[in-house]
Design an enzyme around this catalytic site. Structure first.
Site, mmCIF file in Angstrom:
data_model
loop_
_atom_site.group_PDB
_atom_site.id
_atom_site.type_symbol
_atom_site.label_atom_id
_atom_site.label_comp_id
_atom_site.label_asym_id
_atom_site.label_seq_id
_atom_site.Cartn_x
_atom_site.Cartn_y
_atom_site.Cartn_z
ATOM 1 C CE1 TYR A 62 -4.953 -8.086 -3.425
ATOM 2 C CE2 TYR A 62 -3.292 -6.636 -2.880
ATOM 3 C CZ TYR A 62 -4.071 -7.668 -2.647
ATOM 4 O OH TYR A 62 -3.943 -8.405 -1.582
ATOM 5 C CB SER B 288 -3.608 -6.434 1.321
ATOM 6 O OG SER B 288 -2.178 -6.385 0.959
#
Length: 312
Positions: free
Chosen positions: A187, A161
């Protein structure tokens, strides 16, 4: 770090999974898609099955997996769909999936993930986002290594990501034992780990015909964003994010898994169906950060991952 001539294709951010797989024949090839019952995983499964692959949906919710398989059969005509339980945060579940796999594996799409979760830990004490997004997939992929090697020409896609640009892997406190827990940092670290995995796995396995690449699918409003507040989503829109449909979000993964253009290509990071340029700190939030393609960090992460799994 080695500099590459960036690989470009005729596809872009608007392309769909169906667009990139058009004309590709996957008959006789076997694929596994983790998280294949929701979000872009569904469209990844649909594209692979539609091109003739035998696809296994590796999912936490088996009933949802069966519903997805039925839907894919209805839209593609493919009946070569299987559903198997897999909880990436549970190492026993990962081991059971690996033990149950038989025969070669041509395509592995490490698609499943969690994002911005409240602080939670696995039975081993691992931070949940690292445990699910990286360590679970690390154990799965290394466990399936022999099956991938047996395929002759296998591809692994590791979904990263753009959130990786926020942070490298903190090897001194990878599981947030001492530093305050921050969902976004956790994350980002896990997504950096996904990119670094592609670098080191490809280095280790390319001689066996296994190529491994990382993909940023783009921003897609799926169940993955359930832990984001309305304010965070609004801020993402305000910062210039253009949200994709699930069909568009699956395109880069499917491209890496199937495109003849990428035969023998590995250890790279793609977004919007093309190899990503270098992220420049302070510039637009796009591209791949140096810390996510650092071969020394990639090798270190591999060993740290092995050590964590061995101690579990």
């Amino acid at each position: 770090m080695t500099e590459f001539n960036l690989i470009t294709t005729s596809f872009n951010a608007k392309s769909t999974a169906a667009d990139v797989v058009a004309g590709v024949d996957l008959t006789g090839r076997r694929a596994v898609v983790t998280g294949g019952a929701s979000g872009i995983g569904v469209e990844t499964v649909r594209a692979l099955a539609g091109a003739g692959a035998e696809v296994t949906l590796a999912v936490r919710d088996v009933e949802a997996g069966r519903r997805t398989a039925d839907d894919v059969t209805a839209t593609t005509g493919s009946k070569q769909l299987h559903v198997a339980p897999l909880d990436l945060s549970d190492q026993a579940s990962v081991a059971a999936f690996v033990a149950g796999w038989e025969g070669p594996l041509h395509v592995l799409v490490n698609n499943a993930g969690v994002m911005y979760t409240p602080e939670r830990r696995t039975r081993e004490g691992w931070e949940l986002q690292l445990a699910t997004n990286h360590l679970g997939h690390f154990a799965l992929t290394t466990g399936l290594h022999a099956a991938l090697a047996a395929a002759g020409r296998a591809r692994v896609v590791s979904l990263s990501s753009v959130g990786h640009v926020e942070t490298p892997v903190d090897f001194d406190d990878i599981n947030f034992r001492r530093r305050p827990y921050d969902p976004a940092v956790a994350y980002g670290q896990s997504k950096t780990a996904n990119a670094l995995f592609a670098v080191e796995a490809n280095r280790r396995w390319s001689d066996e015909g296994i190529t491994v690449n990382a993909a940023h699918p783009g921003a897609v409003l799926t169940n993955l964003t359930r832990h984001m507040s309305t304010e965070e989503l609004d801020a993402a829109v305000a910062s210039g994010y253009e949200f994709k449909t699930p069909e568009q979000g699956a395109a880069t993964s499917v491209l890496l898994a199937t495109s003849p253009r990428l035969e023998g290509v590995g250890g790279r990071y793609f977004d919007d169906c093309n190899e990503a340029a270098r992220y420049v700190p302070g510039g637009p939030r796009k591209g791949v950060a140096d810390h996510a393609r650092d071969p020394e960090a990639a090798a270190r992460l591999w060993q740290v991952s092995l050590d964590l799994l061995a101690a579990a």
